[in-house]
Design an enzyme around this catalytic site. Structure first.
Site, PDB file in Angstrom:
ATOM      1  N   HIS A  37      26.589   2.336 -14.890  1.00  0.00           N
ATOM      2  CA  HIS A  37      27.866   2.961 -14.093  1.00  0.00           C
ATOM      3  C   HIS A  37      28.448   3.776 -14.874  1.00  0.00           C
ATOM      4  O   HIS A  37      28.589   3.640 -16.427  1.00  0.00           O
ATOM      5  CB  HIS A  37      28.836   1.657 -13.823  1.00  0.00           C
ATOM      6  CG  HIS A  37      28.149   0.712 -12.744  1.00  0.00           C
ATOM      7  ND1 HIS A  37      28.729  -0.570 -12.460  1.00  0.00           N
ATOM      8  CD2 HIS A  37      26.981   0.908 -11.943  1.00  0.00           C
ATOM      9  CE1 HIS A  37      27.913  -1.218 -11.656  1.00  0.00           C
ATOM     10  NE2 HIS A  37      26.954  -0.457 -11.130  1.00  0.00           N
ATOM     11  N   HIS A  89      24.484  -2.666 -16.732  1.00  0.00           N
ATOM     12  CA  HIS A  89      24.287  -3.917 -16.324  1.00  0.00           C
ATOM     13  C   HIS A  89      22.812  -4.430 -16.154  1.00  0.00           C
ATOM     14  O   HIS A  89      22.245  -4.088 -15.403  1.00  0.00           O
ATOM     15  CB  HIS A  89      25.230  -4.326 -14.920  1.00  0.00           C
ATOM     16  CG  HIS A  89      26.407  -3.802 -15.110  1.00  0.00           C
ATOM     17  ND1 HIS A  89      27.536  -4.941 -14.897  1.00  0.00           N
ATOM     18  CD2 HIS A  89      27.264  -2.769 -14.896  1.00  0.00           C
ATOM     19  CE1 HIS A  89      28.641  -4.643 -14.958  1.00  0.00           C
ATOM     20  NE2 HIS A  89      28.473  -3.174 -14.949  1.00  0.00           N
ATOM     21  N   TYR A 126      26.653  -5.684  -5.894  1.00  0.00           N
ATOM     22  CA  TYR A 126      27.613  -4.748  -6.497  1.00  0.00           C
ATOM     23  C   TYR A 126      27.271  -3.735  -7.554  1.00  0.00           C
ATOM     24  O   TYR A 126      27.711  -2.513  -7.718  1.00  0.00           O
ATOM     25  CB  TYR A 126      28.607  -5.764  -7.208  1.00  0.00           C
ATOM     26  CG  TYR A 126      29.678  -5.298  -8.226  1.00  0.00           C
ATOM     27  CD1 TYR A 126      30.653  -4.472  -7.460  1.00  0.00           C
ATOM     28  CD2 TYR A 126      29.267  -5.068  -9.611  1.00  0.00           C
ATOM     29  CE1 TYR A 126      31.565  -3.685  -8.488  1.00  0.00           C
ATOM     30  CE2 TYR A 126      30.266  -4.577 -10.308  1.00  0.00           C
ATOM     31  CZ  TYR A 126      31.290  -3.850  -9.776  1.00  0.00           C
ATOM     32  OH  TYR A 126      32.213  -3.172 -10.820  1.00  0.00           O
TER      33      TYR A 126
END
Length: 203
Positions: A114, A130, A22
């Protein structure tokens, strides 16, 4: 204005590969690369992978899901809010140096940046990082995927798996550790932004 948001999450066995895919926008999550509604992937790196996962880092997280004990943690994750005032290149520099400071060469790691729209103001960007890493400490011993995640053998390290970092603590100690982590993140932001005279919020 910078907020220095920093949170810590833990991923149990069975969740590592999906989460790595992800944040890296791989596998079934590759479709998000083309979605105008999804956060845009600006950068991704994989660090300190064992030899058997260097060409395909997702193999590491898949092995963790398969061989880590069922109630064990496959990964820890730092989620960081990045100052909107920074350029994409400055954000990468900031996160890369924080990863080196906090992770170094001790843990296998996947991290990504992101960028999406802020929830309260759709005209503003919401850049975030992340950083997910294995609790297993690298010790220079070559192990196959199964043995990498076995219980460590302190007397004969080559006969067991990689030792886990000692993250177990009381609630009070975990809270104190998070406060210290957030302080280091704030210090990292301030130290690096002093290099960038264009940052309007620089003290």
């Amino acid at each position: 204005m910078a907020t220095y948001h920093c949170s810590v999450k833990i991923g149990k066995a069975g969740k590592g590969a999906a989460h790595a895919a992800y944040i890296a926008r791989e596998g079934k999550y590759a479709r998000l690369l083309e979605s105008p509604k999804a956060e845009r992937l600006e950068h991704v790196e994989h660090l300190n992978m064992p030899a058997w996962a260097q060409s395909d880092p997702m193999k590491f997280w898949q092995a963790g899901d398969k061989y880590e004990r069922k109630n064990g943690a496959v990964y820890r994750e730092f989620e960081l809010a990045l100052p909107n005032e920074l350029t994409p290149e400055q954000s990468v520099e900031l996160v890369r140096e924080f990863v080196q400071q906090e992770i170094g060469d001790k843990h296998a790691c996947t991290w990504a940046i992101h960028n999406g729209n802020a929830a309260l103001d759709r005209q503003k960007r919401n850049r975030n990082a992340h950083i997910m890493f294995s609790e297993r400490l690298r010790d220079g011993i070559d192990r196959d995927p199964e043995h990498y995640f076995k219980r460590a053998n302190k007397r004969q390290p080559e006969c067991g798996g990689c030792l886990k970092a000692n993250f177990s603590a009381t609630h009070k100690e975990r809270k104190a550790a998070l406060v210290e982590l957030r302080a280091r993140w704030a210090d990292s932001c301030l130290a690096l932004t002093r290099r960038w005279s264009t940052a309007p919020w620089m003290p």
